[in-house]
Design a protein around this motif. Structure first.
Motif, short mmCIF file in Angstrom:
data_model
loop_
_atom_site.label_atom_id
_atom_site.label_comp_id
_atom_site.label_asym_id
_atom_site.label_seq_id
_atom_site.Cartn_x
_atom_site.Cartn_y
_atom_site.Cartn_z
N THR A 92 19.18 17.80 28.60
CA THR A 92 19.65 17.43 30.61
C THR A 92 20.08 19.40 29.51
OG1 THR A 92 20.19 15.51 29.62
CG2 THR A 92 21.04 17.12 31.19
N ASP A 94 20.41 21.52 33.78
CA ASP A 94 20.83 22.15 35.00
C ASP A 94 20.94 23.36 34.85
OD1 ASP A 94 22.76 21.19 37.23
OD2 ASP A 94 24.56 21.12 35.95
N THR A 96 21.86 26.04 36.93
CA THR A 96 23.15 26.59 38.48
C THR A 96 22.87 27.47 39.51
OG1 THR A 96 24.24 27.60 36.47
CG2 THR A 96 24.83 24.90 37.19
#
Length: 160
Positions: A92, A94, A96
């Motif tokens: 995963t 992510d 930012t």
């Protein structure tokens, strides 16, 4: 004169809107590149992973390992046929923060990674990464990639 000024203002506004649209398209493309990197690993596609990198790409691994420069060296580091393959069932990413300046884009994010190698499953519950991409005639590609994590937080377990 008023017509010329209004026309100039209108053209400037259209150019600004076009730049915003280009920025949004570039951000979407960089996010897609970031996610494609994890997807190719999860699919076990070495060629797919390598296609995301420029020929002169550099990896800057975690824990102070020496940088790895160029397609041939990166392939040997990750996909050496003399070693068992690494299986990535979960990754995963992510993003930012995304920064774009011309033909250079930077994606910074947090990740969770699970990989299996020679009977051991390792979970990295959290880590950071920075992906630097360049735009060429085929789109955005990874030019430099670095990551870090805290090995004290790794979870390792034997698997069948």
């Amino acid at each position: 004169m008023k017509l010329l000024t209004r026309g100039t203002a209108c053209l400037a506004m259209m150019a600004s809107l076009s730049a915003l649209a280009d920025d949004a398209a570039d951000e979407a493309a960089l996010l897609a590149l970031d996610q494609a990197y994890a997807t190719e690993w999860k699919e076990g596609d070495a060629d797919g992973v390598m296609a995301l990198f420029t020929e002169d790409a550099t990896l800057v691994p975690h824990h102070g390992d020496a940088p790895i420069k160029g397609h041939k060296a990166i392939r040997a580091f990750w996909f050496n046929p003399d070693y068992s393959p690494t299986i990535v069932p979960e990754w995963t990413r992510d993003a930012t923060e995304i920064y774009i300046e011309g033909d250079v884009g930077v994606v910074r994010g947090r990740a969770r990674l699970v990989w299996e190698y020679e009977g051991t499953r390792t979970t990295i519950p959290e880590g950071n990464y920075v992906l630097i991409a360049v735009r060429d005639e085929s789109g955005w590609r990874i030019r430099m990639l670095t990551w870090n994590d805290d090995p004290r937080k790794w979870i390792q377990e034997e698997i069948d």
